[in-house]
Design a protein around this motif. Structure first.
Motif, PDB file in Angstrom:
ATOM      1  N   GLU A 126      34.132  31.897  31.432  1.00 38.55           N
ATOM      2  CA  GLU A 126      33.410  31.514  32.639  1.00 38.55           C
ATOM      3  C   GLU A 126      34.359  31.016  33.726  1.00 38.55           C
ATOM      4  OE1 GLU A 126      30.237  32.111  33.272  1.00 38.55           O
ATOM      5  OE2 GLU A 126      30.290  33.116  31.317  1.00 38.55           O
ATOM      6  N   ASP A 127      35.364  30.246  33.327  1.00 38.62           N
ATOM      7  CA  ASP A 127      36.340  29.735  34.301  1.00 38.62           C
ATOM      8  C   ASP A 127      37.124  30.877  34.941  1.00 38.62           C
ATOM      9  OD1 ASP A 127      35.553  27.166  33.821  1.00 38.62           O
ATOM     10  OD2 ASP A 127      37.225  26.676  32.492  1.00 38.62           O
ATOM     11  N   LEU A 128      37.551  31.836  34.119  1.00 41.49           N
ATOM     12  CA  LEU A 128      38.322  32.956  34.646  1.00 41.49           C
ATOM     13  C   LEU A 128      37.465  33.840  35.544  1.00 41.49           C
ATOM     14  CD1 LEU A 128      40.940  34.523  34.788  1.00 41.49           C
ATOM     15  CD2 LEU A 128      40.295  35.730  32.692  1.00 41.49           C
ATOM     16  N   LYS A 129      36.237  34.089  35.132  1.00 42.55           N
ATOM     17  CA  LYS A 129      35.329  34.888  35.957  1.00 42.55           C
ATOM     18  C   LYS A 129      35.136  34.239  37.321  1.00 42.55           C
ATOM     19  CE  LYS A 129      32.424  37.278  32.562  1.00 42.55           C
ATOM     20  NZ  LYS A 129      31.041  37.391  32.005  1.00 42.55           N
ATOM     21  N   GLU A 134      35.928  34.270  43.056  1.00 43.85           N
ATOM     22  CA  GLU A 134      36.119  33.505  44.286  1.00 43.85           C
ATOM     23  C   GLU A 134      37.415  33.862  45.012  1.00 43.85           C
ATOM     24  OE1 GLU A 134      35.929  29.443  43.156  1.00 43.85           O
ATOM     25  OE2 GLU A 134      33.743  29.448  42.817  1.00 43.85           O
ATOM     26  N   SER A 135      38.448  34.198  44.256  1.00 44.42           N
ATOM     27  CA  SER A 135      39.755  34.415  44.879  1.00 44.42           C
ATOM     28  C   SER A 135      40.060  35.878  45.204  1.00 44.42           C
ATOM     29  CB  SER A 135      40.857  33.881  43.969  1.00 44.42           C
ATOM     30  OG  SER A 135      40.872  34.565  42.726  1.00 44.42           O
ATOM     31  N   VAL A 136      39.472  36.811  44.435  1.00 38.42           N
ATOM     32  CA  VAL A 136      39.837  38.218  44.614  1.00 38.42           C
ATOM     33  C   VAL A 136      38.622  39.143  44.722  1.00 38.42           C
ATOM     34  CG1 VAL A 136      41.087  40.187  43.646  1.00 38.42           C
ATOM     35  CG2 VAL A 136      41.999  37.879  43.354  1.00 38.42           C
ATOM     36  N   LEU A 137      37.797  39.158  43.686  1.00 39.42           N
ATOM     37  CA  LEU A 137      36.749  40.177  43.574  1.00 39.42           C
ATOM     38  C   LEU A 137      35.758  40.166  44.732  1.00 39.42           C
ATOM     39  CD1 LEU A 137      36.035  39.955  39.731  1.00 39.42           C
ATOM     40  CD2 LEU A 137      37.483  41.576  40.954  1.00 39.42           C
ATOM     41  N   SER A 138      35.416  38.996  45.221  1.00 38.05           N
ATOM     42  CA  SER A 138      34.445  38.918  46.318  1.00 38.05           C
ATOM     43  C   SER A 138      34.957  39.559  47.592  1.00 38.05           C
ATOM     44  CB  SER A 138      34.083  37.449  46.588  1.00 38.05           C
ATOM     45  OG  SER A 138      35.239  36.714  46.979  1.00 38.05           O
ATOM     46  N   LYS A 139      36.256  39.779  47.671  1.00 42.30           N
ATOM     47  CA  LYS A 139      36.865  40.377  48.858  1.00 42.30           C
ATOM     48  C   LYS A 139      37.030  41.894  48.727  1.00 42.30           C
ATOM     49  CE  LYS A 139      39.454  36.139  49.906  1.00 42.30           C
ATOM     50  NZ  LYS A 139      38.771  35.344  48.870  1.00 42.30           N
ATOM     51  N   SER A 146      33.958  44.167  39.327  1.00 42.50           N
ATOM     52  CA  SER A 146      33.764  43.842  37.914  1.00 42.50           C
ATOM     53  C   SER A 146      34.995  43.160  37.335  1.00 42.50           C
ATOM     54  CB  SER A 146      33.465  45.114  37.117  1.00 42.50           C
ATOM     55  OG  SER A 146      33.456  44.843  35.723  1.00 42.50           O
ATOM     56  N   VAL A 147      34.758  42.183  36.516  1.00 46.66           N
ATOM     57  CA  VAL A 147      35.853  41.497  35.824  1.00 46.66           C
ATOM     58  C   VAL A 147      36.371  42.340  34.668  1.00 46.66           C
ATOM     59  CG1 VAL A 147      36.477  39.453  34.467  1.00 46.66           C
ATOM     60  CG2 VAL A 147      34.977  39.224  36.445  1.00 46.66           C
ATOM     61  N   LEU A 148      35.512  43.159  34.087  1.00 49.43           N
ATOM     62  CA  LEU A 148      35.845  43.898  32.883  1.00 49.43           C
ATOM     63  C   LEU A 148      36.267  45.343  33.131  1.00 49.43           C
ATOM     64  CD1 LEU A 148      32.926  42.676  30.592  1.00 49.43           C
ATOM     65  CD2 LEU A 148      35.178  41.645  30.903  1.00 49.43           C
ATOM     66  N   LYS A 149      35.836  45.922  34.253  1.00 49.61           N
ATOM     67  CA  LYS A 149      36.107  47.330  34.513  1.00 49.61           C
ATOM     68  C   LYS A 149      36.831  47.513  35.843  1.00 49.61           C
ATOM     69  CE  LYS A 149      31.957  48.770  31.998  1.00 49.61           C
ATOM     70  NZ  LYS A 149      30.725  49.574  32.040  1.00 49.61           N
ATOM     71  N   GLN A 150      37.654  48.559  35.909  1.00 53.59           N
ATOM     72  CA  GLN A 150      38.364  48.846  37.144  1.00 53.59           C
ATOM     73  C   GLN A 150      37.398  49.228  38.258  1.00 53.59           C
ATOM     74  OE1 GLN A 150      42.080  51.034  37.055  1.00 53.59           O
ATOM     75  NE2 GLN A 150      42.092  50.997  34.820  1.00 53.59           N
ATOM     76  N   MET A 159      39.618  46.920  31.644  1.00 55.12           N
ATOM     77  CA  MET A 159      40.428  45.802  32.148  1.00 55.12           C
ATOM     78  C   MET A 159      40.585  44.704  31.099  1.00 55.12           C
ATOM     79  SD  MET A 159      41.437  46.386  35.279  1.00 55.12           S
ATOM     80  CE  MET A 159      41.658  44.823  36.113  1.00 55.12           C
ATOM     81  N   VAL A 160      40.092  44.973  29.895  1.00 57.18           N
ATOM     82  CA  VAL A 160      40.130  43.977  28.821  1.00 57.18           C
ATOM     83  C   VAL A 160      41.320  44.242  27.905  1.00 57.18           C
ATOM     84  CG1 VAL A 160      38.922  43.047  26.816  1.00 57.18           C
ATOM     85  CG2 VAL A 160      37.636  43.686  28.871  1.00 57.18           C
ATOM     86  N   PRO A 161      42.290  43.334  27.848  1.00 55.11           N
ATOM     87  CA  PRO A 161      43.450  43.534  26.959  1.00 55.11           C
ATOM     88  C   PRO A 161      43.041  43.416  25.493  1.00 55.11           C
ATOM     89  CG  PRO A 161      43.534  41.352  27.949  1.00 55.11           C
ATOM     90  CD  PRO A 161      42.403  42.087  28.629  1.00 55.11           C
TER      91      PRO A 161
END
Length: 221
Positions: A126-129, A134-139, A146-150, A159-161
């Protein structure tokens, strides 16, 4: 403060500015000179901390491990080898942080975690999401948020190691093993079965011995 001063003078070259009874409780408990300087209340506090840590390790971590790992770590805690236990827990937490998304969606791995570790994993996710959103994806354009997919067109969570199971490891078998299916090398050789003699060192693909390591028949070195 006497503990900090003692350690500063007794262990030259190490910075103990954050020294405390709780941090060095095992060392204090097995060092007569330090132990004898504690007050009655401090001794009770130290013993209570040690017992609480032992109980926490057994309930939240040790009970989830193979029996051979449990015995080693229990002995480490009992003998006061707190550095070894801390090192193990630190590496375990680092792996959870690195592969948290993969662990969360893989039932086999998720079920190995203790209740506290599951809460820690969920909190990290949750913290990473939140940080990424807030810092990248919203822009970014909506298709790339998506946090998980390109992108939304990706068929899987690319995008999941994930752990590299084809990494080669040094290992040693505890008993004679046969019928090991190799997962590396030329295709023609993969149909051949591999044998391992007890006590003999081998450098082999982890994927080939994964189940045997988890069952405690093979030790990684």
């Amino acid at each position: 403060m006497f503990v900090a001063n003692y350690l500063k003078t007794g262990l030259a070259g190490i910075d103990f500015t954050d020294c405390s009874i709780e941090k060095y409780m095992f060392h204090i408990r097995k060092t007569n000179e330090l132990w004898n300087r504690l007050s009655k209340d401090e001794k009770e506090f130290t013993n209570a901390c040690i017992e609480d840590l032992k109980q926490h390790l057994e309930e939240s971590v040790l009970s989830k491990l193979p029996e051979n790992y449990q015995s080693v770590l229990k002995q480490s805690v009992t003998s006061g080898e707190d550095d070894m236990v801390r090192s193990y827990l630190r590496i375990r937490i680092q792996k959870i942080e690195k592969y948290m998304f993969h662990i969360r969606k893989t039932n086999e791995l998720w079920n190995r975690l203790s209740k506290d570790e599951k809460e820690f994993t969920n909190a990290c996710i949750e913290d990473l999401k939140q940080h990424l959103e807030e810092s990248v994806l919203s822009k970014l354009p909506e298709n790339y948020q998506s946090v998980l997919k390109q992108s939304v067109t990706s068929g899987e969570d690319d995008m999941v190691p994930e752990p590299q199971l084809d990494t080669f490891v040094l290992c040693r078998s505890k008993e004679y093993l046969t019928g090991i299916q190799l997962e590396d090398g030329p295709v023609d050789d993969r149909s051949k079965l591999f044998e391992m003699e007890p006590g003999v060192l081998h450098f082999i693909c982890y994927k080939s011995i994964k189940a045997l390591v988890e069952s405690g028949k093979i030790d990684l070195l």
